[in-house]
Structure formats: structure tokens, C-alpha cells
Design an enzyme around this catalytic site. Structure first.
Site, mmCIF file in Angstrom:
data_model
loop_
_atom_site.group_PDB
_atom_site.id
_atom_site.type_symbol
_atom_site.label_atom_id
_atom_site.label_comp_id
_atom_site.label_asym_id
_atom_site.label_seq_id
_atom_site.Cartn_x
_atom_site.Cartn_y
_atom_site.Cartn_z
ATOM 1 N N ARG A 1 1.873 -5.092 6.077
ATOM 2 C CA ARG A 1 1.142 -4.042 5.372
ATOM 3 C C ARG A 1 1.929 -2.747 5.482
ATOM 4 O O ARG A 1 2.300 -2.319 6.568
ATOM 5 C CB ARG A 1 -0.266 -3.829 5.943
ATOM 6 C CG ARG A 1 -1.009 -2.766 5.132
ATOM 7 C CD ARG A 1 -2.473 -2.622 5.446
ATOM 8 N NE ARG A 1 -3.082 -1.758 4.437
ATOM 9 C CZ ARG A 1 -4.335 -1.815 4.046
ATOM 10 N NH1 ARG A 1 -5.152 -2.693 4.578
ATOM 11 N NH2 ARG A 1 -4.790 -0.993 3.118
ATOM 12 N N ARG B 1 0.059 9.272 -10.134
ATOM 13 C CA ARG B 1 -0.117 7.999 -9.421
ATOM 14 C C ARG B 1 0.577 6.826 -10.129
ATOM 15 O O ARG B 1 1.111 5.927 -9.502
ATOM 16 C CB ARG B 1 -1.609 7.666 -9.274
ATOM 17 C CG ARG B 1 -2.378 8.627 -8.411
ATOM 18 C CD ARG B 1 -3.835 8.200 -8.279
ATOM 19 N NE ARG B 1 -3.951 6.834 -7.773
ATOM 20 C CZ ARG B 1 -3.884 6.499 -6.492
ATOM 21 N NH1 ARG B 1 -3.710 7.432 -5.577
ATOM 22 N NH2 ARG B 1 -4.002 5.245 -6.126
ATOM 23 N N ASP C 1 0.827 -1.204 0.000
ATOM 24 C CA ASP C 1 0.000 0.000 0.000
ATOM 25 C C ASP C 1 0.865 1.260 0.000
ATOM 26 O O ASP C 1 1.962 1.255 0.550
ATOM 27 C CB ASP C 1 -0.899 -0.037 1.245
ATOM 28 C CG ASP C 1 -2.107 0.869 1.113
ATOM 29 O OD1 ASP C 1 -2.297 1.465 0.027
ATOM 30 O OD2 ASP C 1 -2.851 0.991 2.096
ATOM 31 N N GLU D 1 0.922 -13.640 12.057
ATOM 32 C CA GLU D 1 1.474 -12.467 12.744
ATOM 33 C C GLU D 1 1.390 -11.279 11.796
ATOM 34 O O GLU D 1 1.803 -11.377 10.636
ATOM 35 C CB GLU D 1 2.951 -12.709 13.114
ATOM 36 C CG GLU D 1 3.164 -13.759 14.157
ATOM 37 C CD GLU D 1 2.625 -13.365 15.531
ATOM 38 O OE1 GLU D 1 2.554 -12.155 15.823
ATOM 39 O OE2 GLU D 1 2.264 -14.269 16.298
ATOM 40 N N THR E 1 -10.450 -6.926 -5.796
ATOM 41 C CA THR E 1 -11.712 -6.813 -6.551
ATOM 42 C C THR E 1 -12.171 -5.347 -6.560
ATOM 43 O O THR E 1 -12.707 -4.871 -7.547
ATOM 44 C CB THR E 1 -12.814 -7.706 -5.934
ATOM 45 O OG1 THR E 1 -12.794 -7.536 -4.516
ATOM 46 C CG2 THR E 1 -12.586 -9.167 -6.242
ATOM 47 N N GLU E 2 -11.894 -4.636 -5.457
ATOM 48 C CA GLU E 2 -12.303 -3.214 -5.368
ATOM 49 C C GLU E 2 -11.489 -2.325 -6.313
ATOM 50 O O GLU E 2 -11.956 -1.277 -6.743
ATOM 51 C CB GLU E 2 -12.142 -2.684 -3.926
ATOM 52 C CG GLU E 2 -13.113 -3.256 -2.919
ATOM 53 C CD GLU E 2 -12.769 -4.681 -2.488
ATOM 54 O OE1 GLU E 2 -11.599 -5.096 -2.637
ATOM 55 O OE2 GLU E 2 -13.696 -5.389 -2.033
ATOM 56 N N ASN E 3 -10.266 -2.748 -6.633
ATOM 57 C CA ASN E 3 -9.415 -1.941 -7.516
ATOM 58 C C ASN E 3 -9.991 -1.768 -8.923
ATOM 59 O O ASN E 3 -9.638 -0.831 -9.641
ATOM 60 C CB ASN E 3 -7.996 -2.525 -7.618
ATOM 61 C CG ASN E 3 -7.170 -2.336 -6.373
ATOM 62 O OD1 ASN E 3 -6.245 -3.104 -6.093
ATOM 63 N ND2 ASN E 3 -7.476 -1.311 -5.584
ATOM 64 N N ARG F 1 0.342 7.696 -2.514
ATOM 65 C CA ARG F 1 0.891 8.720 -1.609
ATOM 66 C C ARG F 1 2.365 8.979 -1.888
ATOM 67 O O ARG F 1 2.836 10.101 -1.810
ATOM 68 C CB ARG F 1 0.684 8.294 -0.142
ATOM 69 C CG ARG F 1 -0.695 8.690 0.369
ATOM 70 C CD ARG F 1 -1.073 7.918 1.591
ATOM 71 N NE ARG F 1 -1.393 6.540 1.237
ATOM 72 C CZ ARG F 1 -1.512 5.555 2.111
ATOM 73 N NH1 ARG F 1 -1.288 5.789 3.389
ATOM 74 N NH2 ARG F 1 -1.838 4.349 1.713
ATOM 75 N N TRP F 2 3.089 7.932 -2.241
ATOM 76 C CA TRP F 2 4.503 8.105 -2.586
ATOM 77 C C TRP F 2 4.616 9.062 -3.787
ATOM 78 O O TRP F 2 5.430 9.979 -3.793
ATOM 79 C CB TRP F 2 5.130 6.748 -2.925
ATOM 80 C CG TRP F 2 6.607 6.822 -3.211
ATOM 81 C CD1 TRP F 2 7.627 6.659 -2.323
ATOM 82 C CD2 TRP F 2 7.215 7.115 -4.478
ATOM 83 N NE1 TRP F 2 8.837 6.822 -2.950
ATOM 84 C CE2 TRP F 2 8.618 7.101 -4.269
ATOM 85 C CE3 TRP F 2 6.734 7.385 -5.767
ATOM 86 C CZ2 TRP F 2 9.531 7.334 -5.299
ATOM 87 C CZ3 TRP F 2 7.647 7.626 -6.791
ATOM 88 C CH2 TRP F 2 9.034 7.594 -6.552
HETATM 89 C C1 FPP Z 1 -1.622 0.295 -3.437
HETATM 90 O O1 FPP Z 1 -1.227 1.632 -3.547
HETATM 91 C C2 FPP Z 1 -1.124 -0.542 -4.514
HETATM 92 C C3 FPP Z 1 -1.903 -1.109 -5.489
HETATM 93 C C4 FPP Z 1 -3.336 -0.897 -5.557
HETATM 94 C C5 FPP Z 1 -1.346 -1.959 -6.553
HETATM 95 C C6 FPP Z 1 -0.091 -2.706 -6.282
HETATM 96 C C7 FPP Z 1 0.664 -2.779 -7.555
HETATM 97 C C8 FPP Z 1 1.999 -2.690 -7.712
HETATM 98 C C9 FPP Z 1 2.919 -2.638 -6.567
HETATM 99 C C10 FPP Z 1 2.651 -2.604 -9.063
HETATM 100 C C11 FPP Z 1 2.514 -3.732 -10.015
HETATM 101 C C12 FPP Z 1 2.527 -5.096 -9.460
HETATM 102 C C13 FPP Z 1 3.359 -6.107 -9.819
HETATM 103 C C14 FPP Z 1 3.162 -7.485 -9.229
HETATM 104 C C15 FPP Z 1 4.480 -5.944 -10.761
HETATM 105 P P1 FPP Z 1 -2.350 2.760 -3.653
HETATM 106 O O2 FPP Z 1 -2.462 3.143 -5.074
HETATM 107 O O3 FPP Z 1 -3.616 2.277 -3.015
HETATM 108 O O4 FPP Z 1 -1.685 3.879 -2.789
HETATM 109 P P2 FPP Z 1 -2.429 5.044 -1.979
HETATM 110 O O5 FPP Z 1 -3.260 4.365 -0.911
HETATM 111 O O6 FPP Z 1 -1.294 5.821 -1.415
HETATM 112 O O7 FPP Z 1 -3.245 5.813 -2.980
#
Ligand code: FPP
Length: 249
Positions: free
Chosen positions: A187, A32, A19, A206, A65-67, A23-24
Site C-alpha cells: 500500500r 486530481r 493510493d 505479508e 465500491t466506495e469510489n 495528494r501527488w
Molecule cells: C487512489 O488515489 C487511487 C485511485 C482511487 C484509483 C487508482 C487508479 C489509477 C492508478 C489510474 C487508472 C488505473 C488503471 C488500471 C490504468 P486517491 O485519489 O485516493 O489519492 P488521495 O488519497 O491522495 O486523494
């Protein structure tokens, strides 16, 4: 540091809720998608570090699924990054004995990612040193309902009796069938939620939470999480005395 961890007492299965990409990106005045790109780099680093020290299973929550409800261009960018990752890593997965598996409603994925996943899984299926398990279009409650439906079908088909249903056979119907439960769940980004991830499987896991945003996660952060895991005593509902006696036996 690697010297802070005991290689004899590693978690067998590590699961990660990656996660904080958004924000990064915001902190670095970027879009994003740049955060997700950097996140994919952190995936590379983490997979390599796990392989190097001998972690057997690594499950990454890559897409929930929410993504699907995110803006279309962000969903597409995530799929593209995954596609790129699979192409660029195939050789290394083969060379280092890593098997790729997925959990989730992968039928919902589109082409070309669907075929690329199938191909990568087929090509790496014989690998035994480590399993890289990607949660894609994954939701824990959906997984439990899907398992339940499969079980009902087996009961109807006479393959399973009502008395045969137990907490020991239920995991065979989950997407994670055949994999051990996660010992450690990490997390990132300072959120303290399970967010519908591995609900059944994390009963005795854990949890480790860190404020580090996923794109900044690296080897040292991984080793910190493992060191913290190793300082904890897992009792599985038993007393401390019982566990210590067990370890002496
Ligand atoms: C959460 O950050 C991250 C995701 C929804 C996707 C994870 C995907 C990757 C790390 C890149 C591709 C994956 C692979 C396996 C190569 P967020 O967008 O929810 O961050 P935020 O909460 O700060 O907005």
C-alpha cells in the site's frame, strides 16, 4: 535494485492498493485527474516490471465500491483512463503473454468500459505467463456476501451439502477463484489500512507500506518491496524451527 532480489523466491501473487494520486496532484499544484493520469503511468511501469522478473499474478485495486461516491467527473475520468490503458496496452499484453482478469461487481460498470474489458479478457484469455487482475467496483465484504449467496444457492440446488462447506471450498466462490492468495500486499502513500481489499485472501499475506505516493511508484520501489518481503520469514502459525525443518526437507 533488481540485484537486491532473489528471483528464485519471488512472491507468486502481489496485490497493490494504489493510493495517493490526489495528494501527488496537490503537491504538484495540479488537478486530481492529472494525479490519476500519472497513476496510470505507474500502472504501466509496475505491470512491465512484474512481467519482466516473473511475477505470476498482479492484482491492482483500481476502483473500489466506495469510489462510486466520488464526484461524477472524477469517476468518469478514472473510467476513461482505464479504457485508454486497455486500448494502448492490448498489443503488449498479447506479446508478453499477460492475461487480463477482473474481480468486483463489474456488472455495475458502464459502457464502453464494460465491453472493452470483456474484449480484452477474451483476447488475452489464453495467455499463461502472467495474470493482471484488476479490482473494479470491488469491495471485500461485498465479495464475501456474494460468495455466501452463491454457496446457499448451490446448497438449495443440491450441488453442495452443509457438511461440504469448509474454508477450503469457500475460496471457489470468491471473485478470485482459481488465483493463489496474495503473498505480498503493497500500500502506497503512508496509509496503514486494508480498506476492504482482499479481506479473506490476505489472511497470511505479508503487508508492505511505503510513504511513496502511487504516481511516484516505480521499478525500484517495487524491488524494494519484494526485497523486504524476502527478508521476512513466513510462518503461517508454525514455529521458526518447524519452518526451517520444512525448508531443509
Ligand atoms: C487512489 O488515489 C487511487 C485511485 C482511487 C484509483 C487508482 C487508479 C489509477 C492508478 C489510474 C487508472 C488505473 C488503471 C488500471 C490504468 P486517491 O485519489 O485516493 O489519492 P488521495 O488519497 O491522495 O486523494
Amino acid at each position: 535494485m533488481m540485484s537486491d532480489i532473489d528471483l528464485q523466491k519471488l512472491p507468486r501473487h502481489i496485490a497493490v492498493i494504489m493510493d495517493g494520486n490526489g495528494r501527488w496532484a496537490q503537491q504538484h499544484a495540479m488537478g486530481r485527474i492529472s494525479g490519476h493520469k500519472k497513476g496510470a503511468e505507474a500502472v504501466r511501469t509496475t505491470v512491465r516490471a512484474c512481467r519482466e522478473i516473473g511475477i505470476k499474478v498482479l492484482t491492482l485495486y483500481a476502483f473500489s465500491t466506495e469510489n462510486w461516491l466520488r464526484p461524477e467527473h472524477e469517476v468518469n475520468a478514472l473510467m476513461r483512463l482505464l479504457e485508454e490503458y486497455l486500448h494502448s496496452e492490448l498489443r503488449e499484453l498479447l506479446e508478453t503473454g499477460i492475461r487480463l482478469t477482473t474481480i468486483g461487481d463489474t456488472e455495475a460498470l458502464k459502457e464502453p468500459i464494460k465491453s472493452t474489458l470483456q474484449e480484452t479478457m477474451a483476447k488475452t484469455a489464453h495467455n499463461r505467463d502472467m495474470t493482471l487482475n484488476l479490482a473494479l467496483s470491488y469491495g471485500g465484504r461485498d465479495e464475501i456476501i456474494a460468495a455466501f449467496k452463491k454457496m446457499v444457492l448451490d446448497v438449495h440446488a443440491g450441488k453442495l451439502s452443509l457438511h461440504g462447506i469448509s474454508k477450503d471450498i469457500f475460496p471457489d466462490y470468491l471473485y478470485t477463484a482459481g488465483l493463489p492468495d496474495p503473498d505480498l500486499l503493497i500500500r502506497t502513500s503512508g496509509e496503514y489500512r486494508i480498506s476492504n481489499f482482499l479481506l479473506w485472501q490476505s489472511a497470511y499475506t505479508e503487508f508492505y507500506f511505503t510513504d511513496v505516493l502511487w504516481p511516484d511508484f516505480n521499478r525500484d520501489e517495487l524491488f524494494k518491496a519484494i526485497a523486504e518481503y524476502q527478508r521476512r520469514e513466513r510462518r503461517f502459525g508454525l514455529t521458526s524451527d518447524q519452518i526451517q525443518k520444512d525448508q531443509r526437507a
